[in-house]
Motif scaffolding. Structure first.
Motif, PDB file in Angstrom:
ATOM      1  N   MET A 303      -4.749 -18.862 -10.323  1.00  0.00           N
ATOM      2  CA  MET A 303      -3.622 -17.988 -10.620  1.00  0.00           C
ATOM      3  C   MET A 303      -4.094 -16.532 -10.710  1.00  0.00           C
ATOM      4  N   PRO A 304      -3.320 -15.604 -10.175  1.00  0.00           N
ATOM      5  CA  PRO A 304      -3.675 -14.190 -10.342  1.00  0.00           C
ATOM      6  C   PRO A 304      -3.721 -13.819 -11.823  1.00  0.00           C
ATOM      7  N   THR A 305      -4.648 -12.955 -12.175  1.00  0.00           N
ATOM      8  CA  THR A 305      -4.766 -12.473 -13.547  1.00  0.00           C
ATOM      9  C   THR A 305      -4.837 -10.951 -13.519  1.00  0.00           C
ATOM     10  N   HIS A 306      -4.757 -10.330 -14.688  1.00  0.00           N
ATOM     11  CA  HIS A 306      -4.863  -8.876 -14.754  1.00  0.00           C
ATOM     12  C   HIS A 306      -6.229  -8.399 -14.281  1.00  0.00           C
ATOM     13  N   HIS A 307      -7.245  -9.228 -14.445  1.00  0.00           N
ATOM     14  CA  HIS A 307      -8.601  -8.837 -14.051  1.00  0.00           C
ATOM     15  C   HIS A 307      -8.943  -9.286 -12.630  1.00  0.00           C
ATOM     16  N   ASN A 308      -8.093 -10.131 -12.054  1.00  0.00           N
ATOM     17  CA  ASN A 308      -8.357 -10.627 -10.700  1.00  0.00           C
ATOM     18  C   ASN A 308      -7.030 -10.755  -9.946  1.00  0.00           C
ATOM     19  N   ARG A 309      -6.525  -9.587  -9.509  1.00  0.00           N
ATOM     20  CA  ARG A 309      -5.241  -9.574  -8.796  1.00  0.00           C
ATOM     21  C   ARG A 309      -5.513  -9.650  -7.298  1.00  0.00           C
ATOM     22  N   TRP A 310      -6.068 -10.783  -6.889  1.00  0.00           N
ATOM     23  CA  TRP A 310      -6.406 -10.977  -5.485  1.00  0.00           C
ATOM     24  C   TRP A 310      -5.151 -10.917  -4.598  1.00  0.00           C
ATOM     25  N   CYS A 311      -4.012 -11.262  -5.179  1.00  0.00           N
ATOM     26  CA  CYS A 311      -2.764 -11.244  -4.423  1.00  0.00           C
ATOM     27  C   CYS A 311      -2.407  -9.826  -3.974  1.00  0.00           C
ATOM     28  N   THR A 312      -2.670  -8.841  -4.829  1.00  0.00           N
ATOM     29  CA  THR A 312      -2.387  -7.447  -4.478  1.00  0.00           C
ATOM     30  C   THR A 312      -3.236  -7.019  -3.288  1.00  0.00           C
ATOM     31  N   ARG A 313      -4.500  -7.443  -3.276  1.00  0.00           N
ATOM     32  CA  ARG A 313      -5.366  -7.111  -2.141  1.00  0.00           C
ATOM     33  C   ARG A 313      -4.797  -7.677  -0.846  1.00  0.00           C
ATOM     34  N   LEU A 314      -4.344  -8.936  -0.875  1.00  0.00           N
ATOM     35  CA  LEU A 314      -3.771  -9.547   0.328  1.00  0.00           C
ATOM     36  C   LEU A 314      -2.514  -8.803   0.771  1.00  0.00           C
ATOM     37  N   LYS A 315      -1.704  -8.406  -0.197  1.00  0.00           N
ATOM     38  CA  LYS A 315      -0.453  -7.715   0.130  1.00  0.00           C
ATOM     39  C   LYS A 315      -0.729  -6.357   0.756  1.00  0.00           C
ATOM     40  N   VAL A 316      -1.660  -5.614   0.177  1.00  0.00           N
ATOM     41  CA  VAL A 316      -1.974  -4.278   0.688  1.00  0.00           C
ATOM     42  C   VAL A 316      -2.610  -4.369   2.075  1.00  0.00           C
ATOM     43  N   GLU A 317      -3.485  -5.332   2.274  1.00  0.00           N
ATOM     44  CA  GLU A 317      -4.099  -5.502   3.592  1.00  0.00           C
ATOM     45  C   GLU A 317      -3.047  -5.807   4.651  1.00  0.00           C
ATOM     46  N   ALA A 318      -2.083  -6.656   4.307  1.00  0.00           N
ATOM     47  CA  ALA A 318      -1.011  -6.992   5.251  1.00  0.00           C
ATOM     48  C   ALA A 318      -0.174  -5.749   5.583  1.00  0.00           C
ATOM     49  N   LEU A 319       0.094  -4.937   4.578  1.00  0.00           N
ATOM     50  CA  LEU A 319       0.845  -3.699   4.810  1.00  0.00           C
ATOM     51  C   LEU A 319       0.075  -2.777   5.740  1.00  0.00           C
ATOM     52  N   TYR A 320      -1.206  -2.579   5.466  1.00  0.00           N
ATOM     53  CA  TYR A 320      -1.998  -1.659   6.280  1.00  0.00           C
ATOM     54  C   TYR A 320      -2.127  -2.148   7.725  1.00  0.00           C
ATOM     55  N   LYS A 321      -2.243  -3.434   7.903  1.00  0.00           N
ATOM     56  CA  LYS A 321      -2.320  -3.970   9.271  1.00  0.00           C
ATOM     57  C   LYS A 321      -1.025  -3.706  10.027  1.00  0.00           C
ATOM     58  N   ALA A 322       0.111  -3.861   9.342  1.00  0.00           N
ATOM     59  CA  ALA A 322       1.396  -3.576   9.989  1.00  0.00           C
ATOM     60  C   ALA A 322       1.515  -2.085  10.303  1.00  0.00           C
ATOM     61  N   ALA A 323       1.085  -1.233   9.396  1.00  0.00           N
ATOM     62  CA  ALA A 323       1.179   0.215   9.607  1.00  0.00           C
ATOM     63  C   ALA A 323       0.213   0.699  10.678  1.00  0.00           C
ATOM     64  N   SER A 324      -0.861  -0.047  10.910  1.00  0.00           N
ATOM     65  CA  SER A 324      -1.866   0.378  11.887  1.00  0.00           C
ATOM     66  C   SER A 324      -1.344   0.335  13.320  1.00  0.00           C
ATOM     67  N   GLU A 325      -0.186  -0.284  13.523  1.00  0.00           N
ATOM     68  CA  GLU A 325       0.414  -0.320  14.857  1.00  0.00           C
ATOM     69  C   GLU A 325       1.000   1.037  15.248  1.00  0.00           C
ATOM     70  N   PHE A 326       1.096   1.954  14.272  1.00  0.00           N
ATOM     71  CA  PHE A 326       1.675   3.264  14.540  1.00  0.00           C
ATOM     72  C   PHE A 326       0.565   4.302  14.718  1.00  0.00           C
ATOM     73  N   GLU A 327       0.866   5.315  15.518  1.00  0.00           N
ATOM     74  CA  GLU A 327      -0.146   6.324  15.847  1.00  0.00           C
ATOM     75  C   GLU A 327      -0.445   7.238  14.660  1.00  0.00           C
ATOM     76  N   ARG A 328       0.629   7.742  13.974  1.00  0.00           N
ATOM     77  CA  ARG A 328       0.454   8.653  12.838  1.00  0.00           C
ATOM     78  C   ARG A 328       1.283   8.149  11.651  1.00  0.00           C
ATOM     79  N   PRO A 329       0.886   7.048  11.045  1.00  0.00           N
ATOM     80  CA  PRO A 329       1.714   6.483   9.972  1.00  0.00           C
ATOM     81  C   PRO A 329       1.712   7.342   8.710  1.00  0.00           C
ATOM     82  N   LEU A 330       2.890   7.517   8.139  1.00  0.00           N
ATOM     83  CA  LEU A 330       3.070   8.154   6.831  1.00  0.00           C
ATOM     84  C   LEU A 330       3.767   7.130   5.946  1.00  0.00           C
TER      85      LEU A 330
END
Length: 425
Positions: A303-330
């Motif tokens: 289970m995710p904990t305050h000291h180990n929020r591995w879920c946030t890392r997965l979520k942010v990585e997924a966001l960045y991968k989607a944004a990387s399809e754009f040339e100048r993402p803001l």
């Protein structure tokens, strides 16, 4: 965004240092040219008030008479403003940290100050006397579901659409009409507790609250749009959870830019109703929607904990991968000061760098808004909030989030999420 206005250029220089240090230079700082009489400063002041940022006039004790003459001009414009006479002779005589503290307190006043006019009207002068603190927030407890939950779970009777002051440690003070009627602790890791209550309730029509605050909220929306226009030429990407803050950020982006892409990172244990809300609203708004489904292997990571929020890392990585399809993402995000001290201390624009996107900007157009302002802005656009806000939720996340309070767990069980992972049978 805010426009800090002072009398002299040396005062502006002191404020610009704070602006660069604490706000990335994204507030506006102006002087009145050093004039000492109304005749000398009236023209420059009127010219500055034509700009879209929300004005804050700061003068020193030696400029008291000038302040008395300037305030009626500010009132003439009919838009939100705040004027403060500082304790030092001149603005530039105040210590930097004390000057910064004054700015932070004034910023909080804009989102927390309330006047009672047979409804809750935002007013930085704060005639109702709501406690002002840079890390507090206010929101409206909208909906019969919210009211029923307070009654059935906590035994607290509220009128329609009470105002809620959210303090530190998830401590909430409820107003029904102009009166405080209850204080509730929703502290993480502890049972929800009613600290006190009084048997009084008053119905406040939502339509009345919307109309009282329309001009105020629209003034802040125009300031936020002016801020966003500084970033034209980028590929606009809005990380969108379906929550109120990211929804407001998406609406503002849609009002400024011709093409906007929303990225919905759909975690495996998403809150009920979010899929339908996001997909339906994206279609209504006509925005491009990218949905990325992210599994959450609890059996592998626990289970995710305050000291180990591995879920946030997965979520942010997924966001960045989607944004990387754009040339100048803001990235236009819904972070707000009232959510936490950590978010308040961020500047409104962050430059980030990572292996997926390289160097990119993260922009926060609702940073200085309250939860109430966000709610009203969305409603003013003819859009309903996510259904869970009408049931008693202040924020949205996942059903396995370590930041869920006992109150939110109980609300989820009322919605039929009866067995949260990790709870047992």
């Amino acid at each position: 965004m805010f426009h800090l206005i002072v009398r002299a250029r040396k005062d502006a220089k002191a404020l610009q240092y704070i602006n660069e240090r604490n706000y990335g230079g994204f507030l506006k700082v102006s002087s009145l040219g050093g004039g000492r009489t109304l005749g000398e400063i009236e023209g420059p002041l009127r010219e500055l008030l034509d700009e879209p940022y929300v004005p804050i006039l700061l003068l020193g004790e030696a400029e008291r008479s000038l302040m008395e003459e300037a305030v009626p001009i500010l009132e003439e414009f009919g838009r939100p403003f705040y004027a403060r006479l500082l304790r030092t002779k001149r603005v530039r005589n105040m210590r930097v940290d004390e000057l910064h503290s004054n700015i932070e307190e004034i910023k909080a006043r804009f989102r927390l100050g309330i006047e009672w006019r047979d409804g809750y009207a935002l007013n930085p002068e704060n005639p109702l006397g709501v406690e002002v603190h840079p890390d507090y927030d206010i929101y409206l407890a909208i909906g019969e579901g919210f009211r029923n939950a307070m009654r059935s779970i906590l035994g607290v009777e509220l009128g329609e659409n009470p105002l809620v002051l959210r303090k530190l440690m998830n401590l909430e003070v409820y107003y029904s009409g102009p009166y405080k009627v209850a204080e509730v602790s929703k502290r993480l890791g502890f049972p929800t507790e009613v600290l006190w209550r009084i048997p009084s309730s008053e119905d406040v029509p939502l339509e009345r609250i919307v109309e009282l605050n329309r001009d105020y909220v629209e003034a802040f929306a125009e300031a936020s749009r002016a801020f966003l226009r500084r970033f034209e030429g980028h590929d606009i990407v809005v990380p969108w959870s379906g929550g109120k803050d990211s929804t407001a950020a998406l609406l503002l982006a849609r009002e400024v830019f011709d093409e906007v892409t929303a990225v919905y990172v759909r975690m495996e244990y998403e809150m009920p109703g979010t899929d339908e809300y996001v997909e339906g609203l994206a279609k209504k708004l006509g925005v491009n929607l990218i949905r990325v489904d992210v599994p959450m292997p609890l059996e592998r990571y626990g289970m995710p904990t305050h000291h180990n929020r591995w879920c946030t890392r997965l979520k942010v990585e997924a966001l960045y991968k989607a944004a990387s399809e754009f040339e100048r993402p803001l990235l236009i995000v819904g972070d707000r000061d009232g959510e936490s001290a950590r978010r308040r201390l961020k500047p409104p624009v962050l430059e980030r760098r990572n292996e997926i996107l390289g160097r990119f900007l993260e922009v926060m157009p609702v940073k200085f808004w309250s939860g109430m302002m966000v709610q009203l802005f969305i409603l003013m656009r003819g859009i309903r909030l996510h259904p869970l806000y009408y049931e008693g939720f202040y924020r949205l996340g996942c059903t396995v989030c370590p930041s869920l309070s006992d109150w939110e767990v109980r609300l989820l069980k009322k919605k039929g999420v009866n067995e949260l992972p990790g709870e047992g049978s």
